[in-house]
Write a protein that holds these residues in place. Structure first.
Motif, PDB file in Angstrom:
ATOM      1  N   CYS A  71       0.846  -1.199   0.000  1.00 28.97           N
ATOM      2  CA  CYS A  71       0.000   0.000   0.000  1.00 28.97           C
ATOM      3  C   CYS A  71       0.881   1.247   0.000  1.00 28.97           C
ATOM      4  O   CYS A  71       2.073   1.185   0.295  1.00 28.97           O
ATOM      5  CB  CYS A  71      -0.973  -0.017   1.181  1.00 28.97           C
ATOM      6  SG  CYS A  71      -0.247   0.491   2.741  1.00 28.97           S
ATOM      7  N   HIS A  83       1.176   3.659   1.964  1.00 23.58           N
ATOM      8  CA  HIS A  83       1.782   4.048   3.245  1.00 23.58           C
ATOM      9  C   HIS A  83       3.049   3.239   3.506  1.00 23.58           C
ATOM     10  O   HIS A  83       4.038   3.762   3.992  1.00 23.58           O
ATOM     11  CB  HIS A  83       0.779   3.861   4.378  1.00 23.58           C
ATOM     12  CG  HIS A  83      -0.575   4.412   4.031  1.00 23.58           C
ATOM     13  ND1 HIS A  83      -1.659   3.616   3.748  1.00 23.58           N
ATOM     14  CD2 HIS A  83      -0.974   5.691   3.860  1.00 23.58           C
ATOM     15  CE1 HIS A  83      -2.696   4.389   3.450  1.00 23.58           C
ATOM     16  NE2 HIS A  83      -2.301   5.652   3.499  1.00 23.58           N
ATOM     17  N   CYS A 107      -0.723  -1.723   5.395  1.00 28.16           N
ATOM     18  CA  CYS A 107      -0.444  -1.270   6.763  1.00 28.16           C
ATOM     19  C   CYS A 107      -1.673  -1.502   7.642  1.00 28.16           C
ATOM     20  O   CYS A 107      -2.753  -1.846   7.150  1.00 28.16           O
ATOM     21  CB  CYS A 107      -0.049   0.203   6.752  1.00 28.16           C
ATOM     22  SG  CYS A 107      -1.402   1.318   6.367  1.00 28.16           S
ATOM     23  N   CYS A 120      -4.865   0.528   6.627  1.00 24.04           N
ATOM     24  CA  CYS A 120      -5.562  -0.017   5.459  1.00 24.04           C
ATOM     25  C   CYS A 120      -6.273  -1.313   5.832  1.00 24.04           C
ATOM     26  O   CYS A 120      -7.372  -1.584   5.363  1.00 24.04           O
ATOM     27  CB  CYS A 120      -4.567  -0.278   4.328  1.00 24.04           C
ATOM     28  SG  CYS A 120      -3.980   1.230   3.553  1.00 24.04           S
TER      29      CYS A 120
END
Ligand SMILES: [Zn+2]
Ligand SMILES: [Zn+2]
Length: 99
Positions: A18, A20, A52, A55
């Motif tokens: 993702c 992040h 993360c 998410c």
């Protein structure tokens, strides 16, 4: 499998993460609580990506390793509410193992 060319490690298969996590890898931060979600197609692992904790919560993922084996799993994986992109898998694993 996506493929990346890393300045440090050269070209090789990438991990999909993702946005992040990718940011954290780029900033060389230590990664914690990384979730892995994998979907199957025709009883074989088809696609997996790392997300993360935020998410994961947003997508109601509660297991650190979530493996979906039902026929709809691939659709569900691609419908997840997070932006994923490939990152150098060696940089990613280095970031997870940093003490
Ligand atoms: Zn995230
Ligand atoms: Zn790398």
């Amino acid at each position: 499998m996506p493929y990346v060319i890393c300045k440090q490690h050269g070209g090789h298969p990438a991990s999909v993460v993702c946005e992040h996590l990718r940011q954290a890898v780029e900033n060389r931060e230590r990664l914690q609580g990384v979730f892995y979600v994998e979907a199957s197609h025709m009883n074989a692992p088809a696609w997996g990506h790392y997300i993360c904790g935020n998410c994961a919560r947003e997508n109601q993922i509660s297991e650190l390793r979530t493996i979906w084996k039902d026929d709809d799993s691939l659709d569900r994986l691609f419908a997840m509410k997070c932006n994923v992109s490939p990152v150098c898998s060696r940089c990613f694993h280095d970031a997870m193992n940093t003490k």
